[in-house]
Design an enzyme around this catalytic site. Structure first.
Site, PDB file in Angstrom:
ATOM      1  N   ASP A 261      -1.290   6.532   6.343  1.00 33.79           N
ATOM      2  CA  ASP A 261      -2.432   5.656   6.120  1.00 33.79           C
ATOM      3  C   ASP A 261      -2.608   4.933   7.221  1.00 33.79           C
ATOM      4  O   ASP A 261      -1.610   3.953   7.517  1.00 33.79           O
ATOM      5  CB  ASP A 261      -2.012   4.957   4.779  1.00 33.79           C
ATOM      6  CG  ASP A 261      -3.111   3.940   4.342  1.00 33.79           C
ATOM      7  OD1 ASP A 261      -3.925   3.762   5.278  1.00 33.79           O
ATOM      8  OD2 ASP A 261      -2.770   3.337   3.569  1.00 33.79           O
TER       9      ASP A 261
ATOM     10  N   TRP B 176       0.816  -1.306  -0.046  1.00 34.18           N
ATOM     11  CA  TRP B 176       0.028  -0.148  -0.021  1.00 34.18           C
ATOM     12  C   TRP B 176       0.762   1.223   0.010  1.00 34.18           C
ATOM     13  O   TRP B 176       0.499   2.087  -0.581  1.00 34.18           O
ATOM     14  CB  TRP B 176      -0.964  -0.141   1.177  1.00 34.18           C
ATOM     15  CG  TRP B 176      -1.953  -1.142   1.141  1.00 34.18           C
ATOM     16  CD1 TRP B 176      -2.107  -2.159   2.106  1.00 34.18           C
ATOM     17  CD2 TRP B 176      -3.028  -1.259   0.164  1.00 34.18           C
ATOM     18  NE1 TRP B 176      -3.136  -2.928   1.408  1.00 34.18           N
ATOM     19  CE2 TRP B 176      -3.578  -2.494   0.338  1.00 34.18           C
ATOM     20  CE3 TRP B 176      -3.303  -0.788  -1.103  1.00 34.18           C
ATOM     21  CZ2 TRP B 176      -4.653  -3.096  -0.431  1.00 34.18           C
ATOM     22  CZ3 TRP B 176      -4.276  -1.205  -1.962  1.00 34.18           C
ATOM     23  CH2 TRP B 176      -5.077  -2.355  -1.462  1.00 34.18           C
TER      24      TRP B 176
ATOM     25  N   LYS C  10     -11.692  -1.961   6.813  1.00 35.00           N
ATOM     26  CA  LYS C  10     -10.897  -2.806   7.628  1.00 35.00           C
ATOM     27  C   LYS C  10     -11.303  -2.984   8.962  1.00 35.00           C
ATOM     28  O   LYS C  10     -11.490  -3.782   9.586  1.00 35.00           O
ATOM     29  CB  LYS C  10      -9.215  -2.094   7.643  1.00 35.00           C
ATOM     30  CG  LYS C  10      -8.794  -2.026   6.261  1.00 35.00           C
ATOM     31  CD  LYS C  10      -8.321  -3.421   5.444  1.00 35.00           C
ATOM     32  CE  LYS C  10      -8.526  -3.022   3.887  1.00 35.00           C
ATOM     33  NZ  LYS C  10      -7.058  -2.397   3.414  1.00 35.00           N
TER      34      LYS C  10
HETATM   35  C1  LIG Z   1      -6.867  -1.848   2.084  1.00 31.60           C
HETATM   36  C2  LIG Z   1      -5.751  -0.834   2.285  1.00 31.60           C
HETATM   37  C3  LIG Z   1      -5.881   0.128   1.356  1.00 31.60           C
HETATM   38  C4  LIG Z   1      -6.660   0.278   0.183  1.00 31.60           C
HETATM   39  O1  LIG Z   1      -8.039   0.442   0.622  1.00 31.60           O
HETATM   40  P1  LIG Z   1      -9.304   0.782  -0.667  1.00 31.60           P
HETATM   41  O2  LIG Z   1     -10.081   1.516   0.173  1.00 31.60           O
HETATM   42  O3  LIG Z   1      -9.570  -0.407  -1.324  1.00 31.60           O
HETATM   43  O4  LIG Z   1      -8.631   1.743  -1.620  1.00 31.60           O
HETATM   44  C5  LIG Z   1      -4.985   1.133   1.424  1.00 31.60           C
HETATM   45  N1  LIG Z   1      -4.106   1.103   2.613  1.00 31.60           N
HETATM   46  C6  LIG Z   1      -4.001   0.076   3.273  1.00 31.60           C
HETATM   47  C7  LIG Z   1      -3.128   0.246   4.568  1.00 31.60           C
HETATM   48  C8  LIG Z   1      -4.827  -1.005   3.262  1.00 31.60           C
HETATM   49  O5  LIG Z   1      -5.141  -1.821   4.255  1.00 31.60           O
END
Ligand SMILES: *Cc1c(COP(=O)(O)O)cnc(C)c1O
Length: 360
Positions: A171, A101, A195
């Site tokens: 993030d 990511w 998540k």
């Molecule tokens: C799942 C995830 C993403 C991507 O998320 P989307 O909503 O599908 O774009 C980005 N960063 C992390 C850390 C993730 O676990």
């Protein structure tokens, strides 16, 4: 009805109380005679939902007054572009690449300016967090970027990098609301909610006010400008209304649980049960350097692909679902987010013990 223990990395398990409450309100939300899915985002009822959701997340995370909370669409991945488009005044940014990511965010930002990979753990398949105490931070960097919890690899920054005064952007998709954080240490923290917080398709961005400006890269779409959404209190266009409603319920659930300090203790206790078992197991082995282990995502392997596949299959038959690891790591991964009860982790470990006895 029987519910499984769902160890998916995302979309992932949500609190049963939240799902039940949403089910109860599905046809008639609070005497309105309609579902939240059917109502105007400008209605009194929805205004209350979004206002309370913001107040509750502010309280849970102790968000300072000089930060805005934005409820946006596009998931976490859209932020990979929005961040450079809005923050790259000097067109320079430093990225710490600790997984897929972070790498995707780094690659996306590279479209907009000079992007430096100042640290990486790719040499060892992202199984650790690099030392970030004295990195070559660029003099003119607009920001330093991290992915704080690496969902795929199961690593977590236990200490934030020394950014030498530069704005930190993080993030936090897969550790969102799993423990307290000091928001004032960041310029932006954001997370896709599927998540640990709510349904897919929505991202929550917590951004310091001085970073919200009209001075964005030329050609930045209106919808990808933070100022658009900050000025309109996330109601510039139709927001992900049902997602906001469910997240709001999760915030209330977290408050009723006792808040993020309590969640942290609970998450540490759950993760310890699994890591303690892995550390003494003769069949299963954790893949991450012990000091960098995530409380949320726990990858492990047997070292034999056929054995891994047999485990995943038999676990599923025992009501333990979505334990297959990410395709780039192989093996297994148990995601044990806020809503995974301790009984789920205990059931997983009991099953692993039994499987080990039968297969060693
Ligand atoms: C799942 C995830 C993403 C991507 O998320 P989307 O909503 O599908 O774009 C980005 N960063 C992390 C850390 C993730 O676990």
């Amino acid at each position: 009805m029987s519910r499984v223990y769902n160890f998916s990395a995302g979309p992932a398990v949500l609190p049963e109380e939240v799902l039940q409450s949403a089910a109860d309100e599905m046809l008639d939300y609070n005497g309105t005679g309609m579902s939240v899915m059917e109502m105007s985002h400008r209605s009194k009822a929805f205004e209350k939902i979004i206002t309370e959701a913001e107040a509750d997340i502010r309280e849970l995370m102790n968000i300072p007054d000089n930060y805005k909370v934005l409820f946006l669409q596009g998931g976490a991945s859209q932020q990979f572009a929005m961040i450079p488009m809005n923050l790259m005044k000097n067109k320079v940014a430093d990225y710490i690449v600790t997984g897929q990511w972070a790498k995707k965010a780094y690659q996306e930002a590279s479209k907009y300016g000079k992007v430096n990979k100042i640290a990486s753990s790719e040499d060892k398949t992202f199984t650790y967090i690099p030392d970030c105490s004295d990195l070559p931070i660029s003099e003119d960097a607009d920001y330093v970027y991290i992915c704080e919890n690496n969902t795929i690899y199961g690593t977590k920054f236990k200490e934030l990098p020394n950014t030498k005064g530069k704005t930190l952007v993080a993030d936090i998709s897969s550790c969102f609301l799993s423990e307290p954080i000091d928001v004032s240490k960041y310029g932006i923290v954001y997370g896709g909610v599927q998540k640990n917080v709510g349904p897919a398709g929505m991202v929550i961005v917590i951004i310091r006010e001085d970073l919200i400006t009209e001075d964005v890269l030329p050609g930045t779409p209106t919808m990808l400008t933070y100022k658009t959404h900050a000025d309109a209190k996330s109601l510039y266009n139709t927001p992900p209304a049902y997602g906001i409603y469910i997240c709001g319920k999760v915030f209330k659930w977290l408050k009723a649980m006792g808040g993020l300090e309590v969640m942290k203790e609970r998450n540490e206790k759950k993760a310890k049960i699994l890591y303690d078992f892995l550390d003494q197991s003769k069949l299963f082995k954790g893949t991450v350097v012990a000091k960098d282990r995530s409380l949320m995502n726990v990858p492990f392997v047997t070292g034999d692909e056929e054995m891994d596949a047999k485990f995943v299959k038999e676990a599923k038959e025992a009501g333990l679902e979505n334990l297959k690891g990410h395709r780039t790591v192989g093996g297994m991964r148990a995601s044990i987010y806020n809503a995974m009860p301790i009984e789920g982790v205990e059931a997983l470990v009991a099953f692993m013990k039994k499987f080990e006895e039968e297969n060693l």
